[in-house]
Design a protein around this motif. Structure first.
Motif, PDB file in Angstrom:
ATOM      1  N   SER A  77       0.836  -1.203   0.000  1.00  0.00           N
ATOM      2  CA  SER A  77       0.000   0.000   0.000  1.00  0.00           C
ATOM      3  C   SER A  77       0.874   1.257   0.000  1.00  0.00           C
ATOM      4  O   SER A  77       0.526   2.252  -0.651  1.00  0.00           O
ATOM      5  CB  SER A  77      -0.945   0.009   1.195  1.00  0.00           C
ATOM      6  OG  SER A  77      -0.222   0.150   2.411  1.00  0.00           O
ATOM      7  N   GLN A  78       2.007   1.225   0.682  1.00  0.00           N
ATOM      8  CA  GLN A  78       2.924   2.369   0.685  1.00  0.00           C
ATOM      9  C   GLN A  78       3.571   2.568  -0.691  1.00  0.00           C
ATOM     10  O   GLN A  78       3.762   3.695  -1.136  1.00  0.00           O
ATOM     11  CB  GLN A  78       4.008   2.185   1.755  1.00  0.00           C
ATOM     12  CG  GLN A  78       3.474   2.251   3.177  1.00  0.00           C
ATOM     13  CD  GLN A  78       2.811   3.576   3.479  1.00  0.00           C
ATOM     14  OE1 GLN A  78       3.360   4.632   3.206  1.00  0.00           O
ATOM     15  NE2 GLN A  78       1.597   3.514   4.022  1.00  0.00           N
ATOM     16  N   VAL A  79       3.893   1.474  -1.355  1.00  0.00           N
ATOM     17  CA  VAL A  79       4.461   1.560  -2.703  1.00  0.00           C
ATOM     18  C   VAL A  79       3.438   2.163  -3.658  1.00  0.00           C
ATOM     19  O   VAL A  79       3.763   3.052  -4.458  1.00  0.00           O
ATOM     20  CB  VAL A  79       4.921   0.166  -3.190  1.00  0.00           C
ATOM     21  CG1 VAL A  79       5.239   0.193  -4.674  1.00  0.00           C
ATOM     22  CG2 VAL A  79       6.115  -0.310  -2.395  1.00  0.00           C
ATOM     23  N   ILE A  80       2.199   1.700  -3.578  1.00  0.00           N
ATOM     24  CA  ILE A  80       1.139   2.224  -4.436  1.00  0.00           C
ATOM     25  C   ILE A  80       0.921   3.704  -4.153  1.00  0.00           C
ATOM     26  O   ILE A  80       0.782   4.512  -5.077  1.00  0.00           O
ATOM     27  CB  ILE A  80      -0.158   1.411  -4.252  1.00  0.00           C
ATOM     28  CG1 ILE A  80       0.032  -0.011  -4.805  1.00  0.00           C
ATOM     29  CG2 ILE A  80      -1.347   2.098  -4.915  1.00  0.00           C
ATOM     30  CD1 ILE A  80      -1.085  -0.959  -4.454  1.00  0.00           C
ATOM     31  N   LYS A  81       0.903   4.074  -2.882  1.00  0.00           N
ATOM     32  CA  LYS A  81       0.724   5.476  -2.501  1.00  0.00           C
ATOM     33  C   LYS A  81       1.869   6.328  -3.053  1.00  0.00           C
ATOM     34  O   LYS A  81       1.641   7.412  -3.599  1.00  0.00           O
ATOM     35  CB  LYS A  81       0.670   5.587  -0.973  1.00  0.00           C
ATOM     36  CG  LYS A  81       0.477   6.984  -0.471  1.00  0.00           C
ATOM     37  CD  LYS A  81       0.448   7.002   1.048  1.00  0.00           C
ATOM     38  CE  LYS A  81       0.379   8.423   1.570  1.00  0.00           C
ATOM     39  NZ  LYS A  81       0.476   8.469   3.030  1.00  0.00           N
ATOM     40  N   GLY A  82       3.082   5.845  -2.941  1.00  0.00           N
ATOM     41  CA  GLY A  82       4.236   6.573  -3.462  1.00  0.00           C
ATOM     42  C   GLY A  82       4.182   6.720  -4.972  1.00  0.00           C
ATOM     43  O   GLY A  82       4.516   7.785  -5.514  1.00  0.00           O
ATOM     44  N   ASN A  83       3.756   5.649  -5.671  1.00  0.00           N
ATOM     45  CA  ASN A  83       3.630   5.724  -7.131  1.00  0.00           C
ATOM     46  C   ASN A  83       2.591   6.751  -7.552  1.00  0.00           C
ATOM     47  O   ASN A  83       2.799   7.503  -8.508  1.00  0.00           O
ATOM     48  CB  ASN A  83       3.264   4.348  -7.704  1.00  0.00           C
ATOM     49  CG  ASN A  83       4.427   3.384  -7.653  1.00  0.00           C
ATOM     50  OD1 ASN A  83       5.570   3.780  -7.488  1.00  0.00           O
ATOM     51  ND2 ASN A  83       4.120   2.096  -7.776  1.00  0.00           N
TER      52      ASN A  83
END
Length: 88
Positions: free
Chosen positions: A7-13
């Motif tokens: 979820s953090q990776v998706i948010k960062g993307n």
């Protein structure tokens, strides 16, 4: 744990994509201004070159300053560059 990481990776993307979109929009909005500035610089240099051409060719009879020597009928921008001072 893994779900939180993804979820953090998706948010960062998503944030990075939004930032890139904002930068592109700024660049697109500045493009006409930058082009107008480049056009003004081109015209300033063109007028300067025409004055120098008129001075150099003043003794040639029937010479038209700024006329296309190739008589093609198609408008092409002249190759404008700074004159090298060491070639005087």
């Amino acid at each position: 744990m893994i779900v939180f990481g993804f979820s953090q990776v998706i948010k960062g993307n998503r944030e990075r994509n939004q930032q890139r979109l904002a930068e592109r929009q700024i660049r697109y909005n500045l493009a006409p201004i930058m082009q107008a500035e480049a056009d003004r610089e081109y015209m300033r240099r063109e007028m300067e070159n025409l004055k120098k051409e008129a001075q150099v060719m003043r003794d040639v009879p029937n010479y038209q300053v700024g006329a296309n020597p190739y008589n093609s009928g198609v408008w092409m921008p002249r190759h404008v560059q700074e004159l090298r001072r060491d070639l005087k």
